[in-house]
Design an enzyme around this catalytic site. Structure first.
Site, PDB file in Angstrom:
ATOM      1  N   GLN A  62       0.353 -39.690  49.140  1.00 49.44           N
ATOM      2  CA  GLN A  62       1.485 -39.764  50.049  1.00 49.44           C
ATOM      3  C   GLN A  62       2.769 -39.334  49.372  1.00 49.44           C
ATOM      4  O   GLN A  62       2.817 -39.137  48.150  1.00 49.44           O
ATOM      5  CB  GLN A  62       1.630 -41.204  50.561  1.00 49.44           C
ATOM      6  CG  GLN A  62       1.826 -42.224  49.457  1.00 49.44           C
ATOM      7  CD  GLN A  62       1.813 -43.661  49.956  1.00 49.44           C
ATOM      8  OE1 GLN A  62       2.823 -44.350  49.883  1.00 49.44           O
ATOM      9  NE2 GLN A  62       0.663 -44.110  50.449  1.00 49.44           N
ATOM     10  N   HIS A  64       7.297 -39.959  50.020  1.00 48.24           N
ATOM     11  CA  HIS A  64       8.418 -40.489  50.786  1.00 48.24           C
ATOM     12  C   HIS A  64       9.584 -39.506  50.691  1.00 48.24           C
ATOM     13  O   HIS A  64       9.871 -38.998  49.602  1.00 48.24           O
ATOM     14  CB  HIS A  64       8.866 -41.844  50.240  1.00 48.24           C
ATOM     15  CG  HIS A  64       7.756 -42.826  50.063  1.00 48.24           C
ATOM     16  ND1 HIS A  64       6.978 -43.271  51.100  1.00 48.24           N
ATOM     17  CD2 HIS A  64       7.281 -43.444  48.936  1.00 48.24           C
ATOM     18  CE1 HIS A  64       6.085 -44.127  50.637  1.00 48.24           C
ATOM     19  NE2 HIS A  64       6.245 -44.247  49.325  1.00 48.24           N
ATOM     20  N   GLU A  81      10.990 -45.644  44.528  1.00 44.35           N
ATOM     21  CA  GLU A  81      10.280 -46.883  44.220  1.00 44.35           C
ATOM     22  C   GLU A  81       9.869 -46.916  42.757  1.00 44.35           C
ATOM     23  O   GLU A  81       9.784 -45.873  42.091  1.00 44.35           O
ATOM     24  CB  GLU A  81       9.054 -47.056  45.126  1.00 44.35           C
ATOM     25  CG  GLU A  81       8.079 -45.912  45.114  1.00 44.35           C
ATOM     26  CD  GLU A  81       7.045 -46.022  46.222  1.00 44.35           C
ATOM     27  OE1 GLU A  81       7.052 -47.002  46.984  1.00 44.35           O
ATOM     28  OE2 GLU A  81       6.220 -45.108  46.330  1.00 44.35           O
ATOM     29  N   HIS A 139       2.448 -39.052  45.294  1.00 44.88           N
ATOM     30  CA  HIS A 139       1.895 -40.086  44.430  1.00 44.88           C
ATOM     31  C   HIS A 139       0.691 -40.759  45.068  1.00 44.88           C
ATOM     32  O   HIS A 139       0.454 -40.640  46.273  1.00 44.88           O
ATOM     33  CB  HIS A 139       2.963 -41.132  44.089  1.00 44.88           C
ATOM     34  CG  HIS A 139       3.535 -41.834  45.285  1.00 44.88           C
ATOM     35  ND1 HIS A 139       4.556 -41.308  46.056  1.00 44.88           N
ATOM     36  CD2 HIS A 139       3.240 -43.028  45.862  1.00 44.88           C
ATOM     37  CE1 HIS A 139       4.854 -42.135  47.026  1.00 44.88           C
ATOM     38  NE2 HIS A 139       4.070 -43.196  46.931  1.00 44.88           N
ATOM     39  N   ARG A 159       1.519 -39.279  54.814  1.00 41.54           N
ATOM     40  CA  ARG A 159       0.212 -39.221  54.162  1.00 41.54           C
ATOM     41  C   ARG A 159      -0.290 -37.771  54.127  1.00 41.54           C
ATOM     42  O   ARG A 159      -0.291 -37.087  55.148  1.00 41.54           O
ATOM     43  CB  ARG A 159      -0.816 -40.092  54.896  1.00 41.54           C
ATOM     44  CG  ARG A 159      -0.478 -41.566  54.958  1.00 41.54           C
ATOM     45  CD  ARG A 159      -1.660 -42.362  55.520  1.00 41.54           C
ATOM     46  NE  ARG A 159      -1.253 -43.699  55.885  1.00 41.54           N
ATOM     47  CZ  ARG A 159      -0.937 -44.089  57.122  1.00 41.54           C
ATOM     48  NH1 ARG A 159      -1.009 -43.222  58.118  1.00 41.54           N
ATOM     49  NH2 ARG A 159      -0.556 -45.327  57.370  1.00 41.54           N
TER      50      ARG A 159
END
Length: 273
Positions: A62, A64, A81, A139, A159
């Site tokens: 996936q 972001h 993150e 990642h 995804r």
């Protein structure tokens, strides 16, 4: 404003587990596996979110988006993150970015053919490892890992591959959001004292690791997230334990008893703009 202990909320995931981590209740054998614990409460629009992840199977591959494409899609911001690994099987791996520079065309073809995993930089994982995944980083997190995740508070995931699970993919949006070059390594952690180390100092958030002693949470009037890993102590005179998460506002006195171990996170300068 006194520190607030946030509520732990279990989230079922197809890649989760039935045996979690000390301090968290295991789901019943007949129940769906739990993959995440979210710590909620405090500010409804808080800039950061803290989770525990428990992987029994691989997560999707996936990405972001960063702030600009996220806002174009109607969201407040993107999602950086970081992960601190608490435990991992000897064969556990995490992927961060492509192993070598690629193109959107090559990435699209690999995603559609279900072979995108072969393009990624897979890294062995052990307890104590820290990973930083800026927005735009393709990642994946493999099975057999327990980790703490600190992220921008955005529920926005594209995804690219999901191991034949019946969930939708977002290949075109994901490619548009992806960094096509290998991920640059984060700066070396900065040791500020024998009890305070800055693990990540990014524009979206700062993540520190603390050991035994007295700490004044801050800075200024920014909110903070105190994430005890183990040991004991007090926060604003209230007892804390490992497996909790507390939200602070402004200066807060936090004591870690001998053997104490904790993370502390707060927004970076860009997150407050």
């Amino acid at each position: 404003m006194p520190a607030t202990r946030l509520t732990a909320h279990a989230v079922e995931k197809p890649w989760g587990r039935h045996i979690l981590w000390p301090g968290f209740a295991d789901p019943a054998p007949e129940a769906a596996p739990v993959g995440e614990i979210w710590f909620q409460g405090g500010q409804a629009d808080a800039p950061l979110l803290v989770k525990y992840l428990f992987t029994g199977a691989p997560l999707s591959i996936q990405v972001h988006p960063d702030d600009a494409p996220a806002r174009a899609a109607g969201h407040q911001h993107g999602k950086d993150e970081a992960w601190l690994v608490l435990a991992a099987r000897p064969d556990s791996v995490i992927a961060l970015g492509p192993a070598r520079p690629t193109t959107a065309e090559a990435l699209r073809a690999a995603a559609r053919a279900g072979r995108i995993a072969g393009l990624l930089d897979w890294r062995a994982v052990k307890a104590g490892d820290l990973f930083y995944s800026p927005a735009g980083t393709i990642h994946a997190i493999g099975p057999g890992i327990t980790l703490i995740e600190v992220q921008q508070n955005a529920d926005l995931t594209y995804r690219l591959h999901d191991y034949d699970r019946p969930r939708p993919l977002q290949i075109e949006a994901g490619i548009a959001a992806s960094n096509l070059r290998p991920l640059a390594e984060p700066p070396t952690p900065q040791i500020r004292s024998d009890r305070r180390t800055i693990l990540i100092e990014g524009p979206k958030f700062v993540l520190e690791r603390w050991s035994a002693g007295t700490h004044d949470a801050g800075p200024g009037d920014r909110p903070g997230w105190f994430i005890p890993i183990g040991g004991g102590g007090t926060i604003d005179g209230q007892a804390w334990r490992g497996g909790e998460c507390w939200m602070t506002q402004g200066k807060t006195r936090i004591v870690l008893n001998p053997g104490g171990d904790a993370l502390f996170a707060y927004p970076g300068t860009e997150a407050l703009e």
